[in-house]
Each structure stands twice: as structure tokens, then as C-alpha cells.
Write a protein that holds these residues in place. Structure first.
Motif, mmCIF file in Angstrom:
data_model
loop_
_atom_site.group_PDB
_atom_site.id
_atom_site.type_symbol
_atom_site.label_atom_id
_atom_site.label_comp_id
_atom_site.label_asym_id
_atom_site.label_seq_id
_atom_site.Cartn_x
_atom_site.Cartn_y
_atom_site.Cartn_z
ATOM 1 N N TYR A 170 -9.067 3.236 -5.777
ATOM 2 C CA TYR A 170 -7.909 3.028 -4.901
ATOM 3 C C TYR A 170 -7.231 4.356 -4.581
ATOM 4 C CZ TYR A 170 -3.402 1.669 -3.112
ATOM 5 O OH TYR A 170 -2.290 1.572 -2.321
ATOM 6 N N ASN B 290 0.832 -1.202 0.000
ATOM 7 C CA ASN B 290 0.000 0.000 0.000
ATOM 8 C C ASN B 290 0.873 1.262 0.000
ATOM 9 O OD1 ASN B 290 -2.679 1.140 0.056
ATOM 10 N ND2 ASN B 290 -2.188 1.801 2.135
ATOM 11 N N LYS C 14 -11.625 2.825 -1.773
ATOM 12 C CA LYS C 14 -11.498 1.368 -1.694
ATOM 13 C C LYS C 14 -10.041 1.002 -1.483
ATOM 14 C CE LYS C 14 -14.333 -2.103 -3.841
ATOM 15 N NZ LYS C 14 -14.857 -2.662 -5.053
ATOM 16 N N ARG C 15 -9.797 0.093 -0.556
ATOM 17 C CA ARG C 15 -8.435 -0.357 -0.286
ATOM 18 C C ARG C 15 -8.175 -1.658 -1.055
ATOM 19 N NH1 ARG C 15 -5.204 1.418 3.814
ATOM 20 N NH2 ARG C 15 -4.420 -0.703 3.972
ATOM 21 N N ASN C 16 -8.037 -1.524 -2.342
ATOM 22 C CA ASN C 16 -7.842 -2.696 -3.198
ATOM 23 C C ASN C 16 -6.450 -2.664 -3.825
ATOM 24 O OD1 ASN C 16 -8.425 -0.485 -4.755
ATOM 25 N ND2 ASN C 16 -9.737 -1.547 -6.186
ATOM 26 N N CYS C 17 -5.431 -2.557 -2.991
ATOM 27 C CA CYS C 17 -4.078 -2.422 -3.512
ATOM 28 C C CYS C 17 -3.603 -3.679 -4.242
ATOM 29 C CB CYS C 17 -3.100 -2.006 -2.432
ATOM 30 S SG CYS C 17 -2.823 -3.191 -1.122
#
Length: 78
Positions: A45, A8, A50-53
């Protein structure tokens, strides 16, 4: 034993410019990928919604692999 890495953090600092540069509509189309799926994922992101790393990381790696593959020159036949 496995280890974690600061994915991240990397995507928000060191790799952000590269990700934004490489994951574009035209580059996705060249690889026959759906920009309607991947561009919103990238935007979500980086907007923080949204935390879609991990998916962003996968697409970035796919784009880097494709760019490198296209730079390979075929061997000359003797």
C-alpha cells in the motif's frame, strides 16, 4: 444516503505514521495475526503497488482497539 470519506488521503497523510508505528511484526504476533500476510499488505500500500487502503484501515483500527482495550483497568471488587 451514505457518504464517502477520504480514507486513502488520511492513510497517506494524517494516519501514515500511526499505521507504520502500530502495524509491526511484534504487535501482529501479540494478537496472533500472520505478519507474512499483513506486513506485505502494508508495504504494498505505502509503496504504491497496490491500492488496498480498506484492509490497511481495518488492521489499523484493530490495532488501535487492542491498544485501547489493554489500557482499561479492571473494576475493583468491593
Amino acid at each position: 444516503k451514505g457518504f464517502s470519506f477520504p480514507l486513502n488521503q488520511w492513510l497517506n497523510t494524517t494516519w501514515k505514521e500511526r499505521a507504520m508505528d502500530m502495524i509491526r511484526k511484534d504487535s501482529l504476533h501479540r494478537m496472533q495475526l500472520n505478519d507474512r500476510k499483513y506486513l506485505p499488505m502494508l508495504q504494498q500500500y505505502y509503496s504504491g503497488t497496490k491500492r488496498n487502503c480498506l484492509p490497511v484501515w481495518y488492521v489499523l483500527n484493530l490495532m488501535m482497539w487492542n491498544r485501547k482495550l489493554n489500557q482499561i483497568k479492571p473494576l475493583q471488587q468491593a
